[in-house]
Scaffold this active site. Structure first.
Site, PDB file in Angstrom:
ATOM      1  N   LYS A 172      -2.070   3.051  -8.218  1.00  0.00           N
ATOM      2  CA  LYS A 172      -2.460   1.784  -8.840  1.00  0.00           C
ATOM      3  C   LYS A 172      -3.946   1.790  -9.165  1.00  0.00           C
ATOM      4  O   LYS A 172      -4.674   2.539  -8.518  1.00  0.00           O
ATOM      5  CB  LYS A 172      -2.077   0.606  -7.949  1.00  0.00           C
ATOM      6  CG  LYS A 172      -2.962   0.457  -6.706  1.00  0.00           C
ATOM      7  CD  LYS A 172      -2.686  -0.819  -5.988  1.00  0.00           C
ATOM      8  CE  LYS A 172      -3.584  -1.947  -6.426  1.00  0.00           C
ATOM      9  NZ  LYS A 172      -4.862  -2.030  -5.681  1.00  0.00           N
TER      10      LYS A 172
ATOM     11  N   ASP B 248       2.650   2.544  -4.580  1.00  0.00           N
ATOM     12  CA  ASP B 248       2.157   1.287  -4.023  1.00  0.00           C
ATOM     13  C   ASP B 248       2.099   1.542  -2.528  1.00  0.00           C
ATOM     14  O   ASP B 248       3.147   1.562  -1.859  1.00  0.00           O
ATOM     15  CB  ASP B 248       3.106   0.121  -4.342  1.00  0.00           C
ATOM     16  CG  ASP B 248       2.543  -1.197  -3.836  1.00  0.00           C
ATOM     17  OD1 ASP B 248       2.036  -1.236  -2.711  1.00  0.00           O
ATOM     18  OD2 ASP B 248       2.605  -2.193  -4.580  1.00  0.00           O
ATOM     19  N   HIS B 249       0.912   1.777  -2.005  1.00  0.00           N
ATOM     20  CA  HIS B 249       0.860   2.305  -0.633  1.00  0.00           C
ATOM     21  C   HIS B 249       1.420   1.331   0.411  1.00  0.00           C
ATOM     22  O   HIS B 249       1.810   1.751   1.493  1.00  0.00           O
ATOM     23  CB  HIS B 249      -0.548   2.798  -0.270  1.00  0.00           C
ATOM     24  CG  HIS B 249      -1.515   1.728   0.106  1.00  0.00           C
ATOM     25  ND1 HIS B 249      -2.151   0.930  -0.808  1.00  0.00           N
ATOM     26  CD2 HIS B 249      -1.959   1.314   1.317  1.00  0.00           C
ATOM     27  CE1 HIS B 249      -2.943   0.084  -0.182  1.00  0.00           C
ATOM     28  NE2 HIS B 249      -2.849   0.293   1.114  1.00  0.00           N
TER      29      HIS B 249
ATOM     30  N   LYS C  77       4.007   1.895   4.209  1.00  0.00           N
ATOM     31  CA  LYS C  77       3.711   1.473   5.581  1.00  0.00           C
ATOM     32  C   LYS C  77       5.025   1.350   6.348  1.00  0.00           C
ATOM     33  O   LYS C  77       5.978   0.752   5.850  1.00  0.00           O
ATOM     34  CB  LYS C  77       2.963   0.130   5.582  1.00  0.00           C
ATOM     35  CG  LYS C  77       1.553   0.223   4.984  1.00  0.00           C
ATOM     36  CD  LYS C  77       0.872  -1.139   5.017  1.00  0.00           C
ATOM     37  CE  LYS C  77      -0.426  -1.155   4.230  1.00  0.00           C
ATOM     38  NZ  LYS C  77      -1.552  -0.481   4.863  1.00  0.00           N
TER      39      LYS C  77
ATOM     40  N   GLU D  68      -8.099  -9.911   4.752  1.00  0.00           N
ATOM     41  CA  GLU D  68      -8.996  -8.797   5.061  1.00  0.00           C
ATOM     42  C   GLU D  68     -10.346  -9.331   5.498  1.00  0.00           C
ATOM     43  O   GLU D  68     -10.849 -10.311   4.941  1.00  0.00           O
ATOM     44  CB  GLU D  68      -9.181  -7.910   3.832  1.00  0.00           C
ATOM     45  CG  GLU D  68      -7.914  -7.202   3.404  1.00  0.00           C
ATOM     46  CD  GLU D  68      -8.198  -6.214   2.277  1.00  0.00           C
ATOM     47  OE1 GLU D  68      -8.590  -5.083   2.578  1.00  0.00           O
ATOM     48  OE2 GLU D  68      -8.038  -6.593   1.113  1.00  0.00           O
TER      49      GLU D  68
ATOM     50  N   ASP E  80      -5.465  -6.953  -7.959  1.00  0.00           N
ATOM     51  CA  ASP E  80      -5.697  -5.967  -6.903  1.00  0.00           C
ATOM     52  C   ASP E  80      -4.620  -6.022  -5.806  1.00  0.00           C
ATOM     53  O   ASP E  80      -4.241  -4.990  -5.263  1.00  0.00           O
ATOM     54  CB  ASP E  80      -7.086  -6.213  -6.289  1.00  0.00           C
ATOM     55  CG  ASP E  80      -7.547  -5.062  -5.409  1.00  0.00           C
ATOM     56  OD1 ASP E  80      -7.411  -3.901  -5.849  1.00  0.00           O
ATOM     57  OD2 ASP E  80      -8.045  -5.314  -4.294  1.00  0.00           O
TER      58      ASP E  80
ATOM     59  N   HIS F 163       1.078  -5.152  -4.155  1.00  0.00           N
ATOM     60  CA  HIS F 163       1.423  -5.172  -2.727  1.00  0.00           C
ATOM     61  C   HIS F 163       2.199  -6.427  -2.297  1.00  0.00           C
ATOM     62  O   HIS F 163       3.245  -6.325  -1.663  1.00  0.00           O
ATOM     63  CB  HIS F 163       0.156  -5.075  -1.871  1.00  0.00           C
ATOM     64  CG  HIS F 163      -0.721  -3.907  -2.223  1.00  0.00           C
ATOM     65  ND1 HIS F 163      -0.223  -2.686  -2.591  1.00  0.00           N
ATOM     66  CD2 HIS F 163      -2.066  -3.772  -2.260  1.00  0.00           C
ATOM     67  CE1 HIS F 163      -1.234  -1.847  -2.840  1.00  0.00           C
ATOM     68  NE2 HIS F 163      -2.362  -2.488  -2.646  1.00  0.00           N
TER      69      HIS F 163
ATOM     70  N   LYS G 125     -10.576 -11.520   0.659  1.00  0.00           N
ATOM     71  CA  LYS G 125     -11.576 -10.606   1.226  1.00  0.00           C
ATOM     72  C   LYS G 125     -12.568 -11.410   2.056  1.00  0.00           C
ATOM     73  O   LYS G 125     -12.752 -12.612   1.822  1.00  0.00           O
ATOM     74  CB  LYS G 125     -12.362  -9.933   0.098  1.00  0.00           C
ATOM     75  CG  LYS G 125     -11.509  -9.147  -0.870  1.00  0.00           C
ATOM     76  CD  LYS G 125     -11.428  -7.712  -0.457  1.00  0.00           C
ATOM     77  CE  LYS G 125     -10.669  -6.867  -1.430  1.00  0.00           C
ATOM     78  NZ  LYS G 125      -9.935  -5.784  -0.799  1.00  0.00           N
TER      79      LYS G 125
HETATM   80  C1  BG6 Z   1      -5.877  -1.625  -2.162  1.00  0.00           C
HETATM   81  C2  BG6 Z   1      -6.833  -2.608  -2.776  1.00  0.00           C
HETATM   82  O1  BG6 Z   1      -4.800  -1.368  -3.025  1.00  0.00           O
HETATM   83  O2  BG6 Z   1      -5.368  -2.147  -0.935  1.00  0.00           O
HETATM   84  C3  BG6 Z   1      -7.955  -2.937  -1.807  1.00  0.00           C
HETATM   85  O3  BG6 Z   1      -7.374  -2.049  -3.961  1.00  0.00           O
HETATM   86  C4  BG6 Z   1      -7.405  -3.403  -0.485  1.00  0.00           C
HETATM   87  O4  BG6 Z   1      -8.827  -3.937  -2.341  1.00  0.00           O
HETATM   88  C5  BG6 Z   1      -6.370  -2.401   0.032  1.00  0.00           C
HETATM   89  O5  BG6 Z   1      -8.482  -3.509   0.421  1.00  0.00           O
HETATM   90  C6  BG6 Z   1      -5.692  -2.929   1.268  1.00  0.00           C
HETATM   91  O6  BG6 Z   1      -4.952  -1.887   1.818  1.00  0.00           O
HETATM   92  P1  BG6 Z   1      -4.714  -1.811   3.370  1.00  0.00           P
HETATM   93  O7  BG6 Z   1      -3.772  -0.674   3.542  1.00  0.00           O
HETATM   94  O8  BG6 Z   1      -6.059  -1.584   3.997  1.00  0.00           O
HETATM   95  O9  BG6 Z   1      -4.147  -3.125   3.759  1.00  0.00           O
END
Ligand code: BG6
Length: 358
Positions: A25, A54-55, A59, A93, A112, A117, A203
């Site tokens: 992404k 999409d990481h 998880k 976050e 973002d 996500h 954030k």
């Molecule tokens: C990313 C965003 O895809 O995911 C970041 O670009 C965000 O802004 C991050 O901080 C959050 O990922 P994780 O795995 O730390 O929750």
């Protein structure tokens, strides 16, 4: 374009073995650019060769949502409008944008975190059971539930920016970019009619937590005089303290009709050890090599999610936009988020690691 060059060099040709392309992404910046990207990729690669990353889907705790729902019998019968009052998906976050000013100021929180996500997490809690654990069956159900989400009313959106964001390098001094958003979504189908789905992410907040709270309805009739109960809740804790919590009421010992909410908790670390959870990318890259697309959004899902998010981003640039609320670093975000839920007779809830702080 890169994909074209890969094609010209014969790197998409599968005659001598598989060839796959992984796209991290952001997948486009809106519906049109996402479509252009898909078209350019399809000129060279078939959909089966394309892995859109999409990481969040890598998880363990996100993957576990389908197991929690469909490998047990006790949760699914109550997972619907008859029992659920609302569903809340939070990704809070403590980190700010760091050194990503130039990227972030063009992107903002909706592109973002929400288009990808949070909406992908929503598919996992809200989708119907697929007929099998096969990639096509799972992806069909995800696309189906995404396409049942109704256009979001601007009056049910909240946008915020943390104080000091405009001082970051690469950020415009009068930037209107949101670093926090909250939305109320509705899913128009038999299972979820009338159940709001609240999504929020921001954030520079006070406590880090990515979690999904399923809040259940109150008992239809209260026999314990004059005592307000807390709602039953299932919290799916994505991170940092991975696990699942179930909140219910118990009688306070030695009191006639007093009660309080308690938690039954499952923690991954207790059962699987401190290092029991692989990194999201480990899992996803392994799946790319194995040729399993289950955890990768398909082109139709990407289009549907942009179709939901684009009008909000456009609406936020008009006079009808909700005000951009400046919130303090280390806070819970803009007051508007609480007001939005209060207007829908709900309250933001956290049931995982931050619950004691909110
Ligand atoms: C990313 C965003 O895809 O995911 C970041 O670009 C965000 O802004 C991050 O901080 C959050 O990922 P994780 O795995 O730390 O929750």
């Amino acid at each position: 374009m890169l994909a074209g060059h890969l094609g010209d060099s014969g790197l998409a040709d599968q005659r001598e073995g598989w060839r796959r392309i992984v796209i991290e992404k952001p997948y486009g910046t809106d519906l049109n650019s996402a479509r252009d990207l898909t078209r350019a990729l399809h000129d060279v690669f078939s959909e089966e060769q394309i892995y859109r990353m999409d990481h969040y889907l890598g998880k363990e705790t996100a993957q576990n949502i389908l197991f929690f729902r469909f490998a047990n019998t006790i949760f699914e019968p109550i997972w619907n409008r008859n029992y659920v009052a609302n569903v809340q998906i939070s990704s809070l976050e403590t980190l700010d944008i760091g050194r990503r000013g130039p990227y972030y100021d063009q992107t903002g929180i909706l592109r973002d975190m929400f288009q990808n996500h949070l909406l992908q997490l929503l598919t996992l809690v809200a989708m119907e059971p697929p007929a099998s654990f096969d990639a096509t069956a799972i992806r069909n159900e995800k696309a189906k539930v995404l396409s049942a989400i109704q256009p979001v009313a601007l009056s049910e959106t909240v946008r915020g920016q943390y104080r000091g964001y405009r001082d970051a390098k690469g950020v415009a001094s009068d930037s209107q970019t949101a670093t926090y958003a909250a939305l109320a979504l509705r899913i128009a189908n038999w299972r979820w009619q009338g159940v709001p789905f609240f999504l929020r992410s921001g954030k520079a907040l006070g406590c880090p937590s990515s979690e999904i709270v399923v809040e259940f309805q109150r008992p239809p009739h209260m026999i314990f005089n004059g005592h307000e109960t807390a709602p039953n809740m299932i919290s799916l804790c994505i991170q940092p303290d991975e696990g699942i919590h179930l909140r219910f009421e118990v009688k306070t010992p030695d009191q006639a009709q007093q009660m309080r909410a308690v938690d039954m908790e499952f923690h991954y670390r207790t059962y699987f050890g401190e290092n029991g959870l692989p990194e999201a990318y480990e899992r996803l890259l392994l799946d790319v090599m194995l040729g399993d697309q289950s955890l990768f959004p398909r082109e139709d899902q990407i289009e549907i999610t942009w179709r939901l998010i684009d009008p909000i981003i456009e609406g936020w640039a008009t006079p009808q936009a909700p005000p951009l609320e400046i919130y303090e670093r280390g806070s819970w975000g803009p007051d508007g988020a609480e007001k939005l839920l209060a207007s829908l007779r709900a309250h933001w809830r956290l049931g995982c690691s931050c619950m004691k702080e909110q």
